[in-house]
Write a protein that holds these residues in place. Sequence first.
Motif, PDB file in Angstrom:
ATOM      1  N   VAL A 233      -0.014   2.477  -3.648  1.00 37.03           N
ATOM      2  CA  VAL A 233      -1.081   3.452  -3.468  1.00 37.03           C
ATOM      3  C   VAL A 233      -0.471   4.824  -3.196  1.00 37.03           C
ATOM      4  N   HIS A 234       0.248   4.921  -2.077  1.00 41.96           N
ATOM      5  CA  HIS A 234       0.625   6.249  -1.619  1.00 41.96           C
ATOM      6  C   HIS A 234       1.776   6.851  -2.409  1.00 41.96           C
TER       7      HIS A 234
ATOM      8  N   SER B 292       0.830  -1.204   0.000  1.00 44.78           N
ATOM      9  CA  SER B 292       0.000   0.000   0.000  1.00 44.78           C
ATOM     10  C   SER B 292       0.863   1.251   0.000  1.00 44.78           C
TER      11      SER B 292
ATOM     12  N   TYR C   3      -0.105  12.468   3.207  1.00 45.98           N
ATOM     13  CA  TYR C   3      -1.326  12.185   3.947  1.00 45.98           C
ATOM     14  C   TYR C   3      -1.102  11.038   4.934  1.00 45.98           C
ATOM     15  N   TYR C   4      -0.421  10.015   4.453  1.00 45.74           N
ATOM     16  CA  TYR C   4      -0.139   8.851   5.293  1.00 45.74           C
ATOM     17  C   TYR C   4       0.614   9.285   6.553  1.00 45.74           C
TER      18      TYR C   4
ATOM     19  N   GLU D 166      -5.033  10.060  -0.062  1.00 46.49           N
ATOM     20  CA  GLU D 166      -3.970   9.129  -0.421  1.00 46.49           C
ATOM     21  C   GLU D 166      -2.669   9.914  -0.511  1.00 46.49           C
TER      22      GLU D 166
END
Lengths: 310, 254, 254, 246, 246
Positions: free
Chosen positions: B59-60, B55, B209-210, B205
């Motif tokens: 994703v990120h 992820s 942000y994570y 995302e």
Amino acid sequence: SSGNKADNNKLKDVTIMLDWYPNAVHSALYVAKEKGYFKDEGINLKIEMPADTNDPLKMAAVGKIDLAISYQKQVLLSRSEDIPVVSIGSYVQHPLDALIYNKSKGITRPKDLEGKKVGYASSPTSEPIIKTLVEHDGGDMSKVKMVDVGFDLMPALATGKVDALEGAYINHEYLLLKKEGVNVGKMSLEDNGVPDSSELVFVTGEKTLKSEKDTLTKFMKALAKGQDDVKKNPKSALNVLLDHENKNFKLDKKVETESLNILLPLMGDKTTPFGQQNPKQWKNLADWMYKTKITPKKVNYKDAFMNLNY
Amino acid sequence: MMKIKSFIRLYGLFAIFTVIFLIAMEAVVEAGFVPSYIIPAPSEVYRAIIDNLSSLIFVHLKVTMLELGIGFILSVVIGVILAVAMFFSKTIEKIIYPIVLISQTIPIIALSPIFVLWFGYTIWSKVAVTFLIAFFPIVVGCYDGLRSGNSEYVDLLRSMGATKWQIFTKFHVSSALPVFFSSLKLAIVYALIGATIGEWLGASEGLGYYSRRMSGQLNAAGVFAAITILSIAGIILFIIMSLIEKRLLRNRRS
Amino acid sequence: MMKIKSFIRLYGLFAIFTVIFLIAMEAVVEAGFVPSYIIPAPSEVYRAIIDNLSSLIFVHLKVTMLELGIGFILSVVIGVILAVAMFFSKTIEKIIYPIVLISQTIPIIALSPIFVLWFGYTIWSKVAVTFLIAFFPIVVGCYDGLRSGNSEYVDLLRSMGATKWQIFTKFHVSSALPVFFSSLKLAIVYALIGATIGEWLGASEGLGYYSRRMSGQLNAAGVFAAITILSIAGIILFIIMSLIEKRLLRNRRS
Amino acid sequence: MLELKDVSYTFKDGQKVNPVLQNINLTIHRGEFVSLIGKSGTGKSTILKLIAGLLHADHGSILLDDKPIKLGDVGYMPQHDLLFSWRTILDNILLPTEIKKQKKVKKQEAIQWLEKVGLAGYEKAYPKELSGGMRQRVAFLRTLLTGKNVLLLDEPFGALDALTKKEMQAWLLSIWQETKQTVIFITHDLEEALYLSDRVMLLHPDDDLEESPIPFERPRSRDLLYQQDFTRIRKKLEDRLRHDEN
Amino acid sequence: MLELKDVSYTFKDGQKVNPVLQNINLTIHRGEFVSLIGKSGTGKSTILKLIAGLLHADHGSILLDDKPIKLGDVGYMPQHDLLFSWRTILDNILLPTEIKKQKKVKKQEAIQWLEKVGLAGYEKAYPKELSGGMRQRVAFLRTLLTGKNVLLLDEPFGALDALTKKEMQAWLLSIWQETKQTVIFITHDLEEALYLSDRVMLLHPDDDLEESPIPFERPRSRDLLYQQDFTRIRKKLEDRLRHDEN
Ligand SMILES: Nc1ncnc2c1ncn2[C@@H]1O[C@H](COP(=O)(O)OP(=O)(O)OP(=O)(O)O)[C@@H](O)[C@H]1O
Ligand SMILES: Nc1ncnc2c1ncn2[C@@H]1O[C@H](COP(=O)(O)OP(=O)(O)OP(=O)(O)O)[C@@H](O)[C@H]1O
Ligand SMILES: [Mg+2]
Ligand SMILES: [Mg+2]
């Protein structure tokens, strides 16, 4: 299924901006969405997250979003600055905000804050709250040192740079600090002279309220259904939230479960059902905010909220 | 192949240094000198990366790189256009330079409501922040680079009857390259910061942000997992820029 | 006196442009196209500045300038030392360059807990952020500048038996100045951003703090008052740097 | 004594390889004035750079008084003037003094030197304000003021008019007669080479170094240029050079 | 026809003022080959820059065929070689063709030119790989390929050895005889000036321009250099130059 698709076209888009990233408090939203309660009401709900806690209100005011989850105090502050927003429902009907303090610093009552450092996050309400607290206990506010700690409340207390926090939540910061082994205690605000208030409310712009009152009512209706489900089965409700989030972010299940336990009693009871707003609560808060000079002028509290019938 | 080998030789030293540093950190955190919710042990960070690797990467990192890519390209294109316009016209310079400067002194968080108003929470709000941060060094570097050329060469071209535009393409462009690339290397790193900050201003995302999410949960290992990946991405981007620079400036009399 | 006159002549155009822009803004806000709580009317901002002028200038600007001053000087000193060390030693370069890069790819908000741990809420946490942001362009600019010198001149000095240090002081320092100043101009602006961001991480004075407080009070005019003063300060700092640059590079064969 | 023994040098740049010098042998005695002539591109400048220690011979050795040559041993004047644009003329010529930190040559002396080469009043000017010939004179002075026993001069008078050149030659000879420095002098002006040197070395494109001793007494007068012995040697060297054409 | 009428020029840099040329008058006919000589620093290069349109006369006018001169009218070769370090040799000499966009001179032709000046095989080299003399030849070719009717050459053969210089002179004359370009040629080599020119102009430090017609028939053979008429004029010019010493 294909039937759903046809329905989708007729659905009305409603955008809601959260107060913060998704956590236990938002379970009802995700449950209602997951179970199709919004669709049943003809609503296609989009959930967004804010940058700054002040953004959602402004976006609602200009109609960029339909709904914002924000704070009751912020709504009154906005109205005093002529930002045209209205609260249409209470989400968390009592404060989550409390005085969180380091037990080992010898704090047992508000007066003990004299000579101590209290950290807060650039909020205009923090100082008046502490002042009310300390003076209610017969203390001297001038002896309390307020420290603006910017974004990060938790590290400020954890590293001992401050002795207490204003603006930290009993269902989040308090739990996390405890988990990390910091010796924290909490003290309720409303027991110590600060008027009761709704921590979170649903806010919309005046224009949106006029044109979309119907849709907003339906939204509240669907959400109430979701909240019912959460109440009935908190465990599975939380799982809906965790499943939704866990793809990319792992929420701490233990913390969120505990958080939901704290939240549920504050989100509607026998006297004030879920979503209902208490005019008296609004009045007392508006009076206090004017008295403490948080709002430069007296806000007509009656314009600040509207209870929708669903 | 040669490239990779020499790369390893070159940065081996840094690798050794890093390993020593990480071991020291591990020891410091283990021993409890630093609370692990502020600086996590490297092993914890490693676990946080491995556990969420797919992820984090697919994703990120992917989203952050997309924002960075669009924002960086826009800043190069627009930054160069502005610098060139300023180079050709004193009038434009007098108007644009102050605006460019002002754009940098405004705290980006103060702009967040404006960005959200204009772009909503689409990728464009992050691209806008990336652009805003990265285009400044490009404008300044490109403009300074263009002005740095030895005027004797300009005279030579003028004597050949070259137009302003020809003098520009045949001489100034080439002579601006060293300063320009120095600024591009800055800009690519700033673009990464820009994308990260952009994500703080509203996103669902991306590595910025994570890290913000993890920080809100007091999950230091998660924060540092994102930081680690951001750092590696930043270094790789910088190295790519340096290699392009080296290649293009190869034949200069140094 | 001449300086001031020519300054006015040079930036008069920008001033005219600004006035037109402000009048247009005023009209747009008055007409209700943009809500004044997102972008306030210039007249409101003006009033917000005038009403709080002495506190804005003598309290907040003063503090921000102090943070900026210390942070900028530190970044010049340490940035130049690092660049020079990297220039003299490939080994140092291989270790330091990646660290410098990593320092830039870390989102500053992620570092805030660490800064709090080390510096508390003193001026040093803001100086640290200022330093962190401003030293990067200085290191890169100074290092690239040092490497940009024509090697024929180095050979000439070597043939005179000059030591490495003499070649450095007599040639590289001077030939690095153009690129170095290009980066100093960036750095002074970034230092201002750094001080502002530093104040967001916890402060009780300064223009960054002021703008955040005003934003918390939903007072857009107050936010823009701080931004206006920050912008003017930024432009003045940049102009000062440019004048120093012009003065020192006066005798170059351009 | 300066000795080049079996010196070879090849320029390498990636795959490009340009073998410029092969097995060069040359011995120059202390106080000797030797000119180096030859077609353009044969490697004259390269030889000077090798002696100055700026390039390192691939094979062979270069010895100064039996010790391998090292940087700073000789005074070197490159073919391009290479003045420092940010330094005044005076600071440019004081550069070697600064480097040696000996402050042997004081400001006053340097100003006198400028006067001697016809640049009085230019102390505070910057290089960009000078004509081509003036720049070359400044570069020449800078080399002279290194005060080394060996001077390597790469076309020092190339951009000068006949008259200024003549003056500069006279200066150079008078200094040389005083200080007895060893001089290696690259020039394309045969007359100049013959008039100044004890020996003229002709570098052929095949890297053969051909020696021509110039046997005229010193001090030499300008009339020498029109004497038959002189023009004969000159003619001979011209022929040898022409020979390289094939 | 190229005319300089009462031309004056002063270098100004802040407070520093350097009046270099005053009331210069000069007329050069189409197809004429004129050399410009004079002491270093008298303003020869400045005159070429004025004609090229790079500097603007403070007073007076410069006319080409009765029209005021403008940039791009003439081919100009500056005193420094000014090669573009990032361009290959071939791309350097093709620069004027690129500028004119006429592509008159094709690559093949350019390569042939390189061969003619002894730089065969250097098309793809970069300037840093060339010796001083080679660079000057490249700069010369670049000027030639502007294809203009008027060529201004500032010491084009200054860094060349006698032989290469001779070859280049021969090339220049042969081209000139074909194309009948007008040439203004700065040199410090009197022999060269006399051998090539129709007229030699001597620029005195007091800005007087002294004219010496060179009456020899064309085409001229190399033997001319040793004829009495030739050496007499040379001697006379030398004396005139020496006269400037005071
Ligand atoms: N940096 C370099 N890289 C590659 N080749 C070079 C380099 N410098 C010089 N050369 C080559 O070396 C050869 C000799 O050059 P050098 O400068 O020594 O010639 P020179 O005899 O001084 O010529 P000139 O009389 O024209 O100055 C030339 O063929 C040139 O192409
Ligand atoms: N950019 C400049 N600024 C100030 N003075 C200058 C500038 N360029 C040239 N000069 C001055 O103008 C005078 C003439 O210069 P110019 O280059 O025309 O001489 P020249 O006759 O070509 O000399 P040379 O034979 O040495 O090349 C010199 O005294 C020089 O100092
Ligand atoms: Mg040479
Ligand atoms: Mg000249």
